[in-house]
Design a protein around this motif. Structure first.
Motif, short mmCIF file in Angstrom:
data_model
loop_
_atom_site.label_atom_id
_atom_site.label_comp_id
_atom_site.label_asym_id
_atom_site.label_seq_id
_atom_site.Cartn_x
_atom_site.Cartn_y
_atom_site.Cartn_z
N GLU A 1 2.15 2.02 -12.44
CA GLU A 1 1.47 1.54 -13.64
C GLU A 1 2.01 0.18 -14.07
O GLU A 1 1.26 -0.75 -14.40
N GLY B 1 0.88 -2.68 -12.17
CA GLY B 1 -0.55 -2.94 -12.24
C GLY B 1 -1.39 -2.13 -11.27
O GLY B 1 -2.55 -2.47 -11.01
N LEU B 2 -0.84 -1.02 -10.76
CA LEU B 2 -1.54 -0.22 -9.75
C LEU B 2 -2.45 0.80 -10.42
O LEU B 2 -2.03 1.53 -11.32
N ASP B 3 -3.69 0.86 -9.99
CA ASP B 3 -4.66 1.83 -10.50
C ASP B 3 -4.29 3.24 -10.04
O ASP B 3 -3.87 3.44 -8.89
N HIS B 4 -4.46 4.23 -10.95
CA HIS B 4 -4.13 5.62 -10.60
C HIS B 4 -4.90 6.11 -9.39
O HIS B 4 -4.35 6.83 -8.54
N GLN B 5 -6.17 5.78 -9.30
CA GLN B 5 -6.98 6.27 -8.18
C GLN B 5 -6.51 5.68 -6.86
O GLN B 5 -6.44 6.38 -5.85
N ALA B 6 -6.16 4.41 -6.88
CA ALA B 6 -5.65 3.78 -5.66
C ALA B 6 -4.33 4.43 -5.23
O ALA B 6 -4.11 4.71 -4.05
#
Length: 297
Positions: free
Chosen positions: A194, A197-202
């Motif tokens: 998080e 900047g990482l998306d949860h789905q990715a």
């Protein structure tokens, strides 16, 4: 069809008893909670005002209770009440999570009365109890395991004989220590993602198909949306409460101390869950530990 006394009709025991009743066994239930007894009646069990009354005429007694002291007390009362009875239950199955030493002490009590005992703790949480897909880990001799197996099969999808009395509790302690460590490690990685900047789905799409995959992610993901059935989608309403995870970690740590086993990560996990529960979060799913990790800067 067997006549089964089911003692402890709570969030786990209630659905387990319901599955036995659905399979047309004669289930005689008891719980201190009026609400739990009413729900059991609706699901096909006959309920009674005491564990002793429920066990009258039962061939098998199954206990699903909060601690070993209560299991020993209830089974002792049943054995005492049937001491001179030809209808003494032949088999006791304890699916509570208790200490290995407690399981072995209770087995001695049961065997001295001429009956049989297996410890059969479970994994799979409330969803597994409801669906009849629990994993049972069973300690006891082979003949007693074989006698218990048809009933356990109604409530679970995986039934494993782990060896002698107490070995079911031993593997449960080991399994849940692993699970706690996995859930904390996953939460740390998700929070790190998080902040990068990482998306949860990715994150989910990659890790669930890579070497970091675990049940903690693929079934119990501590963020909403990626696994629609995980507790994170329901404000962390518990499938397996943090207070229960702490209880299991304490049992694991007691066993580690007794066997002089270095469980460094287990000790860390036990400490983190103790702090989390002490802060008032015992009723949340154990995956909610991610909130504690997010709060640390």
């Amino acid at each position: 069809m067997s006549t089964i006394a089911f003692i402890g009709l709570g969030k786990m025991g209630g659905p387990m008893a319901a599955n036995l009743a659905k399979a047309e066994h004669d289930v005689r239930g008891f719980d201190l909670s009026d609400q739990a007894r009413a729900a059991a009646e609706e699901a096909g069990s006959t309920t009674f005002d005491s564990a002793v009354a429920a066990a009258e005429g039962a061939e098998v007694v199954i206990t699903m209770l909060p601690n070993g002291g209560l299991v020993k007390q209830v089974i002792g009362e049943i054995l005492q009440s049937t001491e001179d009875s030809a209808q003494k239950p032949g088999l006791f199955i304890d699916s509570s999570t208790i200490a290995v030493t407690e399981a072995r002490e209770i087995a001695e009590l049961v065997q001295a009365a001429g009956s049989h005992f297996v410890d059969a703790p479970v994994s799979g949480g409330m969803s597994g109890a409801q669906a009849g897909t629990l994993a049972f880990m069973v300690g006891g001799d082979s003949a007693d395991f074989d006698a218990a197996h048809p009933l356990l099969e109604v409530m679970g999808r995986s039934i494993t004989h782990c060896g002698g009395i107490g070995n079911g509790q031993a593997v449960k302690a080991c399994n849940n220590m692993i699970l706690a460590v996995h859930q904390i490690a996953l939460a740390e990685a998700l929070v790190l993602g998080e902040r990068l900047g990482l998306d949860h789905q990715a994150f989910f799409d990659v890790v669930s198909n890579a070497t970091g995959a675990s049940w903690a992610l693929t079934t119990n993901a501590p963020v909403p949306d990626v696994v629609p059935t995980s507790p994170a989608n329901n404000d962390f309403a518990p499938g397996f409460a943090s207070a229960l995870m702490l209880k299991d970690l304490k049992l694991a740590m007691a066993s580690a101390e007794k066997t002089h086993t270095d469980t460094t990560l287990g000790r860390i996990a036990a400490g983190q869950y103790a702090d989390f529960v002490d802060a008032g979060n015992g009723g949340l799913d154990f995956s909610a530990i991610i909130n504690e990790i997010r709060a640390k800067k």
